[in-house]
Design an enzyme around this catalytic site. Structure first.
Site, short mmCIF file in Angstrom:
data_model
loop_
_atom_site.label_atom_id
_atom_site.label_comp_id
_atom_site.label_asym_id
_atom_site.label_seq_id
_atom_site.Cartn_x
_atom_site.Cartn_y
_atom_site.Cartn_z
N ASP A 94 -7.26 11.71 76.17
CA ASP A 94 -6.72 10.65 77.02
C ASP A 94 -7.31 9.33 76.51
O ASP A 94 -8.26 9.32 75.71
CB ASP A 94 -7.06 10.89 78.50
CG ASP A 94 -6.10 10.12 79.41
OD1 ASP A 94 -5.43 9.18 78.93
OD2 ASP A 94 -6.02 10.43 80.62
C1 BGC Z 1 -3.57 8.09 81.48
C2 BGC Z 1 -2.68 9.02 80.70
C3 BGC Z 1 -1.68 8.22 79.91
C4 BGC Z 1 -2.43 7.27 79.00
C5 BGC Z 1 -1.53 6.47 78.11
C6 BGC Z 1 -4.17 7.00 80.63
O1 BGC Z 1 -4.73 6.02 81.43
O2 BGC Z 1 -4.59 8.83 82.11
O3 BGC Z 1 -2.03 9.91 81.57
O4 BGC Z 1 -0.82 9.06 79.22
O5 BGC Z 1 -3.20 6.40 79.79
O6 BGC Z 1 -0.76 5.60 78.83
#
Ligand code: BGC
Length: 731
Positions: free
Chosen positions: A279
């Site tokens: 993530d």
């Molecule tokens: C989130 C993810 C997301 C990523 C990219 C993060 O803050 O937890 O679910 O895919 O950002 O946008």
């Protein structure tokens, strides 16, 4: 090991036509006895996915063209959402974007879609219990990804609903591993049928957004396997090509750099062979990241606006890999493993062989809007309907006063999952279209106006978001308004807009009706108005339990003592906060399993939802009263629409182990079927159960196992409304 083959047949009574669902991997249930719907073909070429071995061979030859520096550049992201490309080597740059409920358009990035469809949020999709719809919904999102050049969708999000306060529950698939698995298997298949990669996230045990980067989920092995892994396994079995790890620690190590989480649980136990990414800013030790089985560090760098992370030093694999190689802390083989996984995954889905962006799919938006509308029609749950106040008779000339929030906006949840939508049908517009002059809107109506109205529609809810959790209680002002309206008018109907459960205990019995609308998407208020007027008969059922008090729930308390529930993103990137442990002490007893075992009555149980018609269950049959190891049995029963209008019923099958050497839930959902019935019509539902459905995960042998003895099979209209039951013996 965990290998569900669940067969649901819906047979039109007296006819031979049948629909068969086999598992959540390959086939799709198509209700009402027509053909199996399996939309594999796209009008524009989507190459059939290559097998691991085929893709591996091809990846070898691509990898051979890259220098060490070029390879290192690929193992961390670029410009927030991209994987580095080398067109000169036949490697396109790939765009990764969010997410589960529709495409999040990032207008500051180049070459973005002009618009994308806002579908009902995934917990709403789950409330439809319609796996065919999950397939269509995801296929539509996949088509919009193709139109927008998104190679990898950063979804589906699929963490289990453990705590009603969880800020991201709206993005996920509820509290039931079996229901979530069925929906996710079909979601992944629908999405990837368009050539878009599905990313299962967030692996693992990321069940709260409160200080998500510094929480440590402490979970035992049996619970991991019975509750938190099945949905991921379903996605993997359906062919998902990517997995994203989570922000939190699992049993003491950050998920994205944990050998146990990635190499052991994901790769070894679940057999996942494709791309694993972190993530965004969730890993801190590049050596651990590289050795853990991780392939891609996202976004791979810090930006000026995040000084808190800059101070942590060389935490990004792309920046530190060369130094680590020189210090012999990692080997070039490690880098090759990571890059090869990225390439192998990409070529397996044809990403190097077709234009990623295909504007043909822009022509499909009208279809997508229809899928969004259909999903909302089936997602909305009618929780209460005293004296059949709903549907409202349009012809009766009653005056409807509408007040509350969410009347003029399409709220779709905050954070990465945010979707703007287009062609918005606000609640105000939908009610006006449906009821014309008889609806009047008033933000703060006087007591007299409330008293005088024939009906009061009161819209309330929560604005759930990634980045923090929210209170189970509604804001005091909103709560007071409901109680006031209910005390002034006996015909108060509450509409709830929320991504999860909220406290309704203090007004539940004071209002005449409650409609749970979740976040219904850009056309969802049309569906809501149709349900209120009776054009559509509600058929959604809760994929969660709604407790009376938050203190009753299995996750309580999970916030460190003295800490407070944030209501914004402050502190989200603060790595100076102490790591705090969240003990999953309830083990396998989450959701209805918990309330039943603890003998706590919830306000509304899992699987519950009312209809404007009624259904009778009869002709319950089991193919065998005994089951041998390796065999399956078939359970069938008839459902009849005994009311006066057409409607759909979601029948649920639960299994109870009468006596067990380990403590097991009083019952667990192991099958369901949704049938659409005209008044007076009957259909037979047939569900096959294999050994797996009777098993539990035995920590002593690290595997699933069934214990011989008696089991009860319970068929019901909800988890607490059991209509028929029978005992079978496992030999
Ligand atoms: C989130 C993810 C997301 C990523 C990219 C993060 O803050 O937890 O679910 O895919 O950002 O946008």
């Amino acid at each position: 090991m965990f290998n569900v083959i669940n067969i649901v047949e819906i047979i039109e009574k007296g006819s031979d036509m049948r629909v068969i669902l086999i598992g959540f991997v390959i086939l799709t249930l198509f209700f009402a006895c027509t053909k199996i719907k399996h939309n594999k073909k796209s009008p524009v070429a989507v190459l059939p996915p290559l097998s691991f071995e085929e893709a591996d061979l091809r990846a070898d030859s691509v990898l051979a063209k890259l220098s060490l520096n070029e390879k290192i550049e690929m193992i961390g992201g670029h410009n927030m959402f991209y994987i580095k490309g080398y067109p000169e080597h036949g490697i396109p740059q790939l765009y990764l974007s969010d997410a589960t409920q529709g495409v999040n358009i990032r207008r500051h990035l180049p070459d973005q879609l002009e618009k994308s469809t806002a579908f009902p949020c995934p917990i709403g999709l789950t409330a439809t219990w319609n796996i065919n719809l999950a397939h269509q919904y995801a296929k539509a999102i996949g088509e919009e990804c193709r139109a927008g050049g998104i190679a990898v969708l950063l979804g589906p999000g699929m963490n289990m609903y453990r705590i009603s306060q969880g800020g991201r529950n709206f993005e996920y698939f509820g509290e039931g591993p079996f229901l979530a698995s069925q929906m996710i298997g079909n979601y992944v298949e629908g999405l990837q049928s368009t050539g878009t990669i599905a990313t299962l996230k967030h692996f693992f045990c990321n069940n709260t957004d409160h200080n998500r980067r510094t929480s440590n989920s402490i979970v035992d092995e049996r619970t991991l396997h019975e509750i938190y892994l099945p949905a991921f396994k379903a996605g993997i079995d359906a062919g998902a090509r990517a997995v994203m790890t989570s922000y939190n620690q699992v049993n003491g190590e950050w998920a994205g750099q944990s050998d146990y989480v990635i190499n052991k649980l994901l790769r070894q136990d679940l057999g996942f062979k494709w791309l694993v990414m972190t993530d965004w800013w969730s890993v801190w030790d590049p050596v651990k990241v590289i050795k853990s089985g991780m392939d891609l560090d996202m976004p791979g760098e810090a930006f000026e606006w995040m000084p808190s992370l800059k101070s942590l030093g060389d935490i990004y694999v792309r920046n530190s890999a060369m130094r680590l190689l020189q210090e012999n802390k990692i080997a070039e083989e490690d880098i090759n493993r990571m890059v090869k996984s990225i390439i192998r995954t990409s070529v397996s889905m044809g990403l190097y062989d077709r234009p990623i962006k295909d504007e043909y799919f822009l022509s499909k938006y009208e279809e997508h809007e229809q899928v969004a509308l259909k999903s909302a029609r089936e997602a909305i749950v009618l929780l209460r309907n005293d004296n059949n106040i709903l549907p409202l008779d349009k012809g009766a000339g009653k005056q409807i006063l509408v007040t509350g929030e969410f009347l003029e906006e399409i709220y779709a949840g905050g954070g990465a999952a945010r979707v703007e939508g287009y062609n918005h049908i606000t609640m105000k517009k939908a009610l006006q279209d449906e009821f014309g002059e008889s609806v009047k809107f008033d933000e703060s109506p006087s007591n007299e106006k409330i008293q005088k109205a024939d009906i009061v529609l009161l819209s309330v809810g929560t604005r759930d978001s990634e980045g923090y959790d929210r209170s189970f209680n509604l804001p005091e002002e909103m709560e007071n308004k409901i109680i006031k309206v209910a005390s002034l008018n006996p015909n108060a109907i509450v509409i709830v807009n929320s991504g999860g459960g909220i406290k309704m205990t203090d007004w539940n019995e004071k209002v005449a009706a409650i409609l749970y609308a979740w976040y219904p998407g850009q056309t969802g208020h049309r569906a809501l108005a149709e349900i209120i007027s009776g054009k559509v008969n509600p058929s959604g059922k809760l994929p969660i339990t709604i407790e009376k008090r938050f203190e009753d729930s299995p996750g309580y308390p999970y916030i460190p003592e003295g800490d407070y529930l944030r209501s914004n993103w402050d502190d989200d990137l603060n790595m100076d906060l102490p790591v705090y442990d969240i003990h999953y002490d309830e083990g396998v007893f989450i959701g209805y399993r918990w309330y039943e075992a603890q003998k706590i009555d919830p306000l509304y149980p899992f699987g519950f939802g009312l209809s404007y018609t009624s259904f009778e269950y009869s002709d319950f049959k089991v193919s065998n009263a005994t089951i041998n190891k390796g065999d399956s049995i078939s359970v069938s029963f008839a459902i009849r629409n005994s009311g006066a209008i057409a409607g759909a019923e979601i029948a649920q099958l639960y299994i109870r182990d009468v006596k067990s050497s380990v403590s097991r839930p009083l019952k667990e959902l192991k099958g369901f079927g949704k049938v659409f019935l005209e008044p007076g019509e009957s259909k037979i539902i047939s569900i096959a159960l294999t050994e797996k459905e009777f098993s539990f995960y035995d920590e002593k042998i690290h595997s699933w196992r069934v214990e011989p003895g008696e089991f009860q099979i319970l068929i019901g209209s909800s988890s607490t409304d059991i209509r028929q039951q029978v005992k079978v013996t496992f030999l």
